[in-house]
Design a protein around this motif. Sequence first.
Motif, short mmCIF file in Angstrom:
data_model
loop_
_atom_site.label_atom_id
_atom_site.label_comp_id
_atom_site.label_asym_id
_atom_site.label_seq_id
_atom_site.Cartn_x
_atom_site.Cartn_y
_atom_site.Cartn_z
N VAL A 79 25.69 12.46 23.36
CA VAL A 79 25.80 12.28 24.81
C VAL A 79 27.25 12.48 25.20
O VAL A 79 28.15 11.87 24.62
CB VAL A 79 25.32 10.87 25.23
CG1 VAL A 79 25.55 10.65 26.72
CG2 VAL A 79 23.86 10.69 24.89
N ASN A 80 27.48 13.36 26.16
CA ASN A 80 28.83 13.60 26.64
C ASN A 80 29.27 12.40 27.49
O ASN A 80 28.70 12.12 28.55
CB ASN A 80 28.86 14.88 27.48
CG ASN A 80 30.29 15.34 27.78
OD1 ASN A 80 31.20 14.53 27.90
ND2 ASN A 80 30.46 16.64 27.92
N ASP A 234 32.99 21.80 28.03
CA ASP A 234 31.57 21.58 28.33
C ASP A 234 30.78 22.89 28.22
O ASP A 234 29.67 22.92 27.70
CB ASP A 234 31.39 21.00 29.74
CG ASP A 234 31.88 19.56 29.84
OD1 ASP A 234 32.03 18.92 28.79
OD2 ASP A 234 32.11 19.10 30.97
N VAL A 235 31.35 23.96 28.74
CA VAL A 235 30.66 25.26 28.70
C VAL A 235 30.54 25.75 27.27
O VAL A 235 29.50 26.27 26.86
CB VAL A 235 31.41 26.29 29.58
CG1 VAL A 235 30.85 27.69 29.37
CG2 VAL A 235 31.29 25.89 31.06
N LEU A 236 31.59 25.57 26.47
CA LEU A 236 31.53 25.96 25.06
C LEU A 236 30.45 25.17 24.33
O LEU A 236 29.76 25.70 23.46
CB LEU A 236 32.89 25.75 24.39
CG LEU A 236 33.98 26.76 24.77
CD1 LEU A 236 35.35 26.27 24.33
CD2 LEU A 236 33.68 28.13 24.15
N LEU A 259 40.64 23.03 22.76
CA LEU A 259 39.26 23.02 23.24
C LEU A 259 38.33 22.39 22.21
O LEU A 259 37.39 21.68 22.56
CB LEU A 259 38.81 24.44 23.58
CG LEU A 259 39.46 25.04 24.83
CD1 LEU A 259 39.13 26.52 24.95
CD2 LEU A 259 39.02 24.29 26.08
N LEU A 260 38.57 22.64 20.94
CA LEU A 260 37.76 22.01 19.89
C LEU A 260 37.92 20.50 19.92
O LEU A 260 36.97 19.75 19.68
CB LEU A 260 38.15 22.57 18.52
CG LEU A 260 37.65 23.99 18.20
CD1 LEU A 260 38.32 24.50 16.93
CD2 LEU A 260 36.13 24.01 18.06
N GLU A 261 39.12 20.03 20.21
CA GLU A 261 39.35 18.58 20.31
C GLU A 261 38.58 17.98 21.48
O GLU A 261 38.08 16.85 21.39
CB GLU A 261 40.85 18.30 20.50
CG GLU A 261 41.70 18.52 19.27
CD GLU A 261 43.17 18.32 19.57
OE1 GLU A 261 43.49 17.90 20.72
OE2 GLU A 261 44.01 18.58 18.68
N LEU A 262 38.49 18.71 22.59
CA LEU A 262 37.81 18.21 23.78
C LEU A 262 36.29 18.23 23.65
O LEU A 262 35.60 17.48 24.33
CB LEU A 262 38.23 19.02 25.02
CG LEU A 262 39.66 18.80 25.50
CD1 LEU A 262 40.01 19.80 26.59
CD2 LEU A 262 39.84 17.37 26.02
N MET A 263 35.77 19.09 22.79
CA MET A 263 34.32 19.16 22.59
C MET A 263 33.84 17.92 21.85
O MET A 263 34.58 17.31 21.07
CB MET A 263 33.95 20.42 21.79
CG MET A 263 34.21 21.72 22.53
SD MET A 263 33.99 23.19 21.48
CE MET A 263 32.21 23.13 21.16
N GLU A 267 29.04 18.73 18.58
CA GLU A 267 28.97 20.11 19.06
C GLU A 267 30.04 20.98 18.42
O GLU A 267 29.83 22.18 18.20
CB GLU A 267 29.12 20.14 20.58
CG GLU A 267 28.10 19.32 21.35
CD GLU A 267 26.70 19.93 21.27
OE1 GLU A 267 26.57 21.11 20.87
OE2 GLU A 267 25.74 19.23 21.60
N SER A 268 31.21 20.40 18.14
CA SER A 268 32.32 21.21 17.61
C SER A 268 32.21 21.46 16.12
O SER A 268 32.71 22.48 15.63
CB SER A 268 33.66 20.52 17.92
OG SER A 268 33.76 19.28 17.24
#
Length: 433
Positions: A79-80, A234-236, A259-263, A267-268
Motif C-alpha cells: 500500500v502506497n 508512482d508512475v514507475l 526514484l528507486l528510493e521513492l518507490m 515495487e522497486s
Amino acid sequence: MAGVSKIFVAQLLGLPVFGPDGESIGRIRDLVAGLRVDGAPPRVLGIVVELATRRRIFVPMLRVAAIEPNAITLATGSVNLRHFHQRPNEVLVVGQLLDARVQVVASDARAVVVDTAMEPTRTRDWVLNRVAIRERTGGWGRRGPIQVLTWSEIRAPGITELTGQPQDAHQLIAVFDTMRAADVATALQDLPLKRRYEVADALDDERLADVIEELPEDDQKELLAHLDEERAADVLEAMDPDDAADLLAELSEMDKNRLLELMEPEESEPVKRLLEYSYDTAGGLMTPEPIVLTPDAPIAEALARVRNPDLTPALASMVFVCRPPTATPTGRYLGCVHIQRLLREPPFDLVAGAVDKELASLRPTDSLVAVTRYFATYNLVCAPVVDDEDHLLGAITVDDVLDHLLPDNWRDRDTADETFAAIETTGEARRRA
C-alpha cells in the motif's frame, strides 16, 4: 467483488479497510472519480483511506479485492503510504460531488445530488452510473422527493469547476479515455509540449504509465522529467517492471537512484533485479511477474488467472509451475502449461498433470540473438527465464523481443518510415542474391 452489481457511496463511508491477511489498514473516507465531459459516467479511480495516524492515502480500485457490507478488503501487494493529493482531473465523490447542484435533463428541474451509486463494467472498471437526487421546487429552499437517475439523465454545468481542470485539456482526456494506450501515445506526439504536459498532469497514474510505455525513449524521459519526483515514482510503480527498468536505465545514476528510493520497496525490488542485466539479454528483456502456480493448484485456478484482463495476451498464454515460493525468484521450476492444454483438461485436475517438462528454458545471460532463435524454434509467444539453480526469474514475451529487434526509432513516425523502407530494400536485395 464479482457478485456486486451496485453500491451506493454513502454506505461505504467509515467502513474498515483490511489487508489481504486481515490486518487493519484504516477506514474509507471518500472515493476519487474522474469526471468526463462527453456524457459518459465518471470512472471511479480509487478510495481515500484514513490511517490510524490520521494520514489519508489513495488506494486504486484495482487493489480492492472485495467490498462487503461491513468491510473492504485489499488484494495482495504493498500500500502506497504517501499522503493523498487530489489531482486536476479528479473529484472527491463525497467531498465535492454530493450536494452538487444539477438539472434533470427530461424536465429541466433543478436538483441536488444526495448520493451516487457505482457499478462494475465488463472491463473491471467501476463507474458512477446512478445518481440519487432530490428535486428543488419553488427555489432551492424547498425539498422534493428523492429519485434515482442514470448519469446521462442529469446535467451538471459545474463539471469543469469541480475538477479544476481547463476545458480544453478535459476535452482531450475525454477523447483519450476511449483510445488504446498506443494510440494515445501517437496522438501525444502531435501535441505542443505545453499541452502534452497538461494531458500528463490530468491522466491518472495507471493510464499515464500505459501511455509512457508506448512512447519513444526521448519522449518517455521528457514526460518523466516533467513530473514531480513523488508522482514520477508512482508512475514507475504502475509501469510493467521491465519497462520501468528500461526507462530508469536511461537516466543519470543520481536520478535513477533517487526514484528507486521513492518507490515502494515491493515495487522497486523487481526493477532493481532487472537493472542488473544488460538490456539486450534475456534477463533485461523479461518481466518478473508471470503467472506462477504450485503443482497442487487446480486447472480451474490456472484458467482464472489467465482470464485476468490486466495481462497481455502473450503473458496469459502460459502458466509456470514451481515449488514455493511463487514470487520470483521462485522455488524449483518444474515446467510450464500452455493455455491450449489448460482448455482441454478437466477443471478439477491439478496443473501438475499437465506440465510440459520438455520445453527448454532461457538463461538470464542469453543474448537477444539467442532469445530470438528460441522463439522462432519453438513457435512461442512467451518463454521462461531460469537461473542455474532452477529458480524461475521471469518470462519473456514476444512483444518485448520485437521492441528490441526493431530500430530504436521505430515509434518515431517522423523517421521510422525511412528506416523500415531501408530494411525492406535490404531484405529484397538479399532475397534476389
